[in-house]
Write a protein that holds these residues in place. Structure first.
Motif, short mmCIF file in Angstrom:
data_model
loop_
_atom_site.label_atom_id
_atom_site.label_comp_id
_atom_site.label_asym_id
_atom_site.label_seq_id
_atom_site.Cartn_x
_atom_site.Cartn_y
_atom_site.Cartn_z
N GLU A 14 3.14 16.11 5.33
CA GLU A 14 2.66 14.82 4.85
C GLU A 14 2.19 13.98 6.04
O GLU A 14 2.93 13.83 7.02
CB GLU A 14 3.81 14.12 4.12
CG GLU A 14 3.39 12.91 3.36
CD GLU A 14 4.55 12.28 2.58
OE1 GLU A 14 5.40 13.02 2.06
OE2 GLU A 14 4.59 11.04 2.52
N ILE A 15 0.95 13.49 5.97
CA ILE A 15 0.48 12.62 7.05
C ILE A 15 0.42 11.18 6.54
O ILE A 15 0.29 10.98 5.33
CB ILE A 15 -0.89 13.08 7.60
CG1 ILE A 15 -1.94 13.15 6.48
CG2 ILE A 15 -0.77 14.41 8.31
CD1 ILE A 15 -3.36 13.31 6.97
N GLU A 52 -2.18 5.96 10.76
CA GLU A 52 -2.72 5.04 9.76
C GLU A 52 -2.01 5.12 8.42
O GLU A 52 -1.99 6.15 7.77
CB GLU A 52 -4.23 5.28 9.60
CG GLU A 52 -4.96 4.96 10.90
CD GLU A 52 -6.45 5.17 10.82
OE1 GLU A 52 -7.05 4.90 9.76
OE2 GLU A 52 -7.02 5.60 11.84
N HIS A 90 -0.14 -3.18 4.35
CA HIS A 90 -0.67 -3.20 5.73
C HIS A 90 -2.17 -3.50 5.67
O HIS A 90 -2.99 -2.59 5.70
CB HIS A 90 -0.43 -1.86 6.43
CG HIS A 90 1.02 -1.57 6.67
ND1 HIS A 90 1.47 -0.37 7.16
CD2 HIS A 90 2.14 -2.34 6.48
CE1 HIS A 90 2.79 -0.40 7.28
NE2 HIS A 90 3.22 -1.58 6.86
N HIS A 91 -2.50 -4.80 5.61
CA HIS A 91 -3.91 -5.14 5.41
C HIS A 91 -4.54 -5.81 6.62
O HIS A 91 -5.53 -6.49 6.50
CB HIS A 91 -4.06 -6.00 4.16
CG HIS A 91 -3.12 -7.17 4.14
ND1 HIS A 91 -3.12 -8.12 5.11
CD2 HIS A 91 -2.13 -7.49 3.27
CE1 HIS A 91 -2.18 -9.00 4.85
NE2 HIS A 91 -1.55 -8.64 3.74
N ASN A 92 -3.90 -5.66 7.77
CA ASN A 92 -4.55 -6.14 9.00
C ASN A 92 -4.09 -5.26 10.16
O ASN A 92 -3.20 -4.42 10.00
CB ASN A 92 -4.25 -7.61 9.24
CG ASN A 92 -2.75 -7.87 9.30
OD1 ASN A 92 -2.01 -7.08 9.90
ND2 ASN A 92 -2.31 -8.93 8.67
N PHE A 93 -4.69 -5.49 11.32
CA PHE A 93 -4.45 -4.54 12.42
C PHE A 93 -3.14 -4.78 13.18
O PHE A 93 -2.87 -4.08 14.14
CB PHE A 93 -5.65 -4.54 13.37
CG PHE A 93 -6.88 -3.95 12.73
CD1 PHE A 93 -6.80 -2.79 11.98
CD2 PHE A 93 -8.12 -4.55 12.89
CE1 PHE A 93 -7.92 -2.25 11.37
CE2 PHE A 93 -9.25 -4.01 12.29
CZ PHE A 93 -9.15 -2.85 11.53
N ILE A 134 0.92 1.32 0.59
CA ILE A 134 0.58 0.81 -0.75
C ILE A 134 1.82 0.88 -1.64
O ILE A 134 2.37 1.96 -1.87
CB ILE A 134 -0.59 1.62 -1.35
CG1 ILE A 134 -1.82 1.49 -0.46
CG2 ILE A 134 -0.89 1.14 -2.77
CD1 ILE A 134 -2.95 2.44 -0.80
N TYR A 190 -1.59 -2.28 10.15
CA TYR A 190 -2.34 -1.04 9.95
C TYR A 190 -2.81 -0.58 11.33
O TYR A 190 -3.77 -1.11 11.89
CB TYR A 190 -3.53 -1.28 9.03
CG TYR A 190 -4.27 0.00 8.68
CD1 TYR A 190 -3.74 0.90 7.76
CD2 TYR A 190 -5.47 0.33 9.31
CE1 TYR A 190 -4.39 2.08 7.47
CE2 TYR A 190 -6.13 1.50 9.01
CZ TYR A 190 -5.58 2.38 8.08
OH TYR A 190 -6.23 3.56 7.78
N LEU A 231 -1.52 2.58 4.98
CA LEU A 231 -1.81 1.32 4.28
C LEU A 231 -0.56 0.76 3.60
O LEU A 231 -0.54 -0.38 3.20
CB LEU A 231 -2.91 1.54 3.23
CG LEU A 231 -4.31 1.75 3.80
CD1 LEU A 231 -5.22 2.38 2.74
CD2 LEU A 231 -4.90 0.43 4.26
N LYS A 241 3.20 -0.23 -5.36
CA LYS A 241 2.77 -0.66 -6.70
C LYS A 241 1.35 -1.24 -6.67
O LYS A 241 1.09 -2.35 -7.17
CB LYS A 241 3.76 -1.67 -7.30
CG LYS A 241 5.11 -1.04 -7.67
CD LYS A 241 5.87 -1.97 -8.60
CE LYS A 241 7.25 -1.45 -8.94
NZ LYS A 241 7.27 -0.13 -9.60
N GLY A 242 0.47 -0.52 -6.05
CA GLY A 242 -0.94 -0.92 -6.04
C GLY A 242 -1.31 -1.96 -5.00
O GLY A 242 -2.47 -2.33 -4.89
N GLU A 243 -0.33 -2.45 -4.27
CA GLU A 243 -0.60 -3.49 -3.29
C GLU A 243 -0.63 -2.93 -1.87
O GLU A 243 0.33 -2.27 -1.44
CB GLU A 243 0.45 -4.61 -3.39
CG GLU A 243 0.12 -5.78 -2.50
CD GLU A 243 1.18 -6.87 -2.50
OE1 GLU A 243 2.20 -6.70 -3.21
OE2 GLU A 243 0.99 -7.86 -1.79
N ILE A 244 -1.72 -3.22 -1.16
CA ILE A 244 -1.82 -2.80 0.24
C ILE A 244 -0.97 -3.76 1.08
O ILE A 244 -1.28 -4.94 1.19
CB ILE A 244 -3.29 -2.85 0.71
CG1 ILE A 244 -4.15 -1.87 -0.09
CG2 ILE A 244 -3.39 -2.56 2.20
CD1 ILE A 244 -5.65 -2.03 0.14
#
Lengths: 327, 444
Positions: free
Chosen positions: A311-312, A238, A249-252, A242, A255, A240, A244-247
């Motif tokens: 790191e995970i 898993e 990976h926002h869908n499956f 991210i 993500y 995301l 600069k504050g932006e996700i």
């Protein structure tokens, strides 16, 4: 080349809000004019099994079956505040509130039964399926419904509260009793790693969970499978992403979480060691079941390919890069 | 003591309706004369803004657009600090901050109208690295120091212990932000009842607490607000902070009609908290026999734009960084820090899930240096009855960690379990249950 390795991880988990914050659960119970039992408490069923496991507590105390427990927990208009459904606290905290409430109601019913049946305090009474009878002479019996018909129904309503005992820690040293109770667990896994792709398979998995007392082993088993899968995603997949504050990976599709095909057959072991402040000794396990899994996987990776991942998530790309770096 | 119901595999009382599709999740609910809401969210991580909703409001089928001005009570909420605005007034602190809600006759019209809302952003300097955010000259996300919380443990003398140690292992471990990925994205419905009660139906982990914040935002008494928690499609900590509840309640009150909102997956990812990304620097020392002597740890957790449960999570991380081990000398600094990242909050394990990534690898590394196996090093140090934690808490009962480890070792070596009190669910219990006809058993 495929390389395999083993790893373990162990854990402890302090239950509840902690640090002396009032960790309170309330419950209210009643017998209605038909003799039915209802208990009101705002503990949420979020999939963990609260609606079932918590209902087993009054069922045990009042000698009725779980399906005859009406557990109203969904509506703030009728229920009392049972705190948040978090911190693995519902079985312990609200379980205690429900136990206290059910015991108080049982005492009321018992006194009513003695009064009506003309039995003294020396006589043992048995509760079974909405009936109370004298152990020595079961013909002397009365139903919840008959008791309800003989008195003001308000007398068959009771409310109790449970508060967990923790203390605030010293701000400078940390000294204090921040949580109670603590729950323990251990996990062991065997992995097989493809050193050419960085792909990783978990080939064997064992999860051991201290539960205090198992209220419902099947529900615990379900939590253990779910916790393992969630930890597997946490350790291996898993991200995301991210930036600069932006996700990003926002869908499956991006993500990635474990699917049924990734799910591992986990051997599950329940360890019981009843905790005296807990309802029938039962401690919360919703969170603990997840905790020792990821470190066990990381230790197994090291055992297999000799790289220490700090790191995970350990995605195949990351693992492959690390394997190449150590040669 | 023998139990009749405790310890029984009572079938889930909500199981049948859930697996047969009968259970009502918030997105399944419909009411007559219902309106739909869609949220406008910030595309900037840190900015001042002005908003003009006139054009959107003039679209046919749009009944109104809520902005901060429409919140009748306190425009704030939060599980610990009230640092979230229900709708941002003039400043956004992360991508995804809610700024306006279009209320329309259909979902399609509401979505379309979002595009007609005019926003002018004035960028502010943003900070995404918690280490940077802790510096004095970093942009202040809430106008105060970005360090929300600093937890300390000071036990014994770590420096002296490091001098006397046979082995020291030191490294930095990092765990990233993750999402709860619950099955059911946020959804809900709100309506005013005939007696004036404002009812919000939305999946939650704590209805009574939601009621406090919703009543506050509406300027109502708690008793005038009712929360109904329908079937919850997973939570894992992601349904503790409010998302759409205040928006629904304000719209239902303002327009005097039921209002429904359903997030899609992307909006769900934007709306709720994440697991805290945590950096853990650990220095662990042991003597030549593998007995732990000292731990010095520095933990930094990124709580993103809002505090949510940061204090409690980083406190829990600070207490649990020792692992379940007796360590006579412990020095812990655990920090929670604001940045302009997605906000972090509760998630399964709540600050206790991250530390084992560090302490369990530290243990294996110490074992390797001493030529010891992973079970032995743990047995030498683990908590047992009467142990003291690093906060001087005495573990007075129910500490079966040694038994857990024994059972694990036996199972890994495919040996019989050492202890009769242990349920080996997969094998023994399952076989026994099958024999007893558990699979056909009805709810007791």
């Amino acid at each position: 080349m495929k390389k395999s390795g083993k790893g373990i991880g162990i854990m402890f988990y302090g239950t509840g809000y902690g640090n002396g914050y009032p960790d309170v659960s309330r419950a209210k119970a009643k017998i209605d004019h038909t003799g039915r039992f209802t208990i009101y408490s705002g503990a949420c069923e979020v999939g963990q099994g609260a609606k079932t496991a918590l209902a087993q507590i009054p069922a045990e105390i009042l000698g009725i079956s779980t399906k005859d427990v009406i557990f109203d927990h969904e509506d703030t208009k009728t229920t009392l505040d049972a705190g948040t459904c978090a911190a693995s606290r519902q079985t312990y905290n609200t379980g205690n509130a429900m136990k206290l409430t059910s015991e108080s109601l049982k005492k009321i019913l018992e006194n009513k039964a003695r009064e009506i049946l003309n039995l003294n305090k020396e006589q043992t009474l048995i509760f079974n399926d909405h009936h109370i009878y004298q152990k020595a002479d079961p013909s002397k019996q009365i139903s919840f419904k008959q008791i309800a018909g003989s008195c003001d129904l308000k007398e068959l309503e009771i409310e109790e509260v449970f508060q967990a005992v923790t203390t605030e820690m010293n701000e400078e040293t940390g000294e204090g009793n921040p949580y109670w109770p603590y729950t323990f667990g251990a996990c062991g896994v065997e992995v097989e790693i493809d050193t050419e792709t960085g792909g990783l398979d978990i080939t064997n998995a064992i999860l051991v969970q201290d539960v205090g007392r198992a209220v419902n082993p099947k529900l615990i088993e379900g939590q253990m499978d779910g916790g393992f899968a969630m930890a597997q995603g946490y350790a291996l997949l898993e991200d995301l992403n991210i930036v600069k504050g932006e996700i990003k990976h926002h869908n499956f599709t991006k993500y990635l979480i474990p699917t049924a095909l990734d799910a591992v057959e986990v051997k599950k072991i329940i360890v019981e060691d009843p905790e005296s402040s807990a309802p029938f000794g039962a401690k919360g396990i919703g969170e603990p079941v997840m905790i020792p899994v990821a470190p066990a996987i990381l230790n197994a990776i090291y055992d297999a390919v000799g790289v220490r991942i700090t790191e995970i998530p350990v995605t195949p790309e990351k693992l492959l890069k690390a394997i190449k770096e150590v040669g | 003591m023998a139990f009749k119901v405790i310890g029984e595999n009572v079938l889930r009382v909500d199981g049948h309706t859930k697996v047969t599709g009968g259970a009502k999740y918030p997105a399944d609910l419909e009411m007559d004369n219902m309106l739909y809401g869609k949220t406008l969210r910030s595309i900037k991580a840190h900015a001042n803004f002005t908003i003009d909703t006139k054009k959107a409001e003039s679209i046919e089928g749009v009944v109104g657009v809520l902005t901060a001005e429409d919140i009748p009570g306190k425009n704030c909420h939060g599980v610990l600090f009230k640092d979230h605005e229900a709708l941002c007034e003039s400043k956004v602190r992360r991508i995804g901050d809610p700024m306006a809600v279009v209320i329309a006759e259909s979902e399609r019209i509401a979505s379309k109208a979002l595009e007609s809302i005019e926003v002018v952003y004035e960028d502010l300097e943003a900070v995404f690295d918690p280490e940077e955010a802790m510096k004095e000259d970093a942009p202040k996300i809430h106008g105060v120091d970005n360090t929300v919380f600093h937890f300390k443990i000071r036990r014994g003398d770590v420096e002296k212990a490091f001098e006397e140690a046979a082995v020291i292992v030191e490294d930095t471990y990092y765990t990233g932000a993750v999402d709860h990925a619950f099955l059911q994205p946020e959804a809900g419905i709100a309506y005013e009842e005939e007696d004036g009660t404002l009812t919000v139906v939305a999946a939650t982990q704590y209805p009574h607490f939601d009621r406090i914040d919703i009543a506050g935002a509406l300027g109502l008494e708690e008793e005038q607000v009712r929360i109904i928690n329908p079937a919850v499609g997973g939570a894992f900590g992601g349904r503790e902070d409010l998302t759409l509840q205040i928006h629904l309640a304000v719209a239902a009150k303002k327009f005097q009609r039921p209002v429904k909102m359903v997030y899609d997956r992307k909006e769900s990812f934007l709306a709720h908290c994440k697991r805290h990304p945590i950096t853990m620097h650990c220095k662990t020392a042991a003597d030549k026999d593998g007995k732990l002597l000292a731990l010095k740890a520095r933990i930094v957790g990124d709580t993103g734009a809002y505090a949510s449960w940061a204090v409690n999570v980083l406190r829990k991380a600070g207490v649990h960084i020792t692992g379940p081990y007796e360590i006579p000398n412990v020095w812990v600094d655990s920090y929670a820090v604001y940045t302009n990242n997605p906000f972090s909050g509760a998630m399964r394990g709540f600050g206790a899930t991250q530390p084992p990534i560090a302490h369990e690898q530290q243990m294996d590394r110490i074992a390797e240096k001493l030529g010891m196996d992973p079970f032995t090093i743990r047995r030498k140090n683990l908590f047992s009855l009467g142990s003291k934690t690093a906060t001087e808490q005495v573990l007075k009962e129910s500490v079966p960690l040694g038994r857990c480890l024994d059972a694990l070792e036996a199972a890994m070596n495919e040996k019989p379990l050492p202890d009769k009190d242990i349920n080996y669910l997969e094998d023994l219990k399952a076989q026994q249950l099958k024999k007893e006809g558990f699979w056909n058993e009805k709810i007791r």
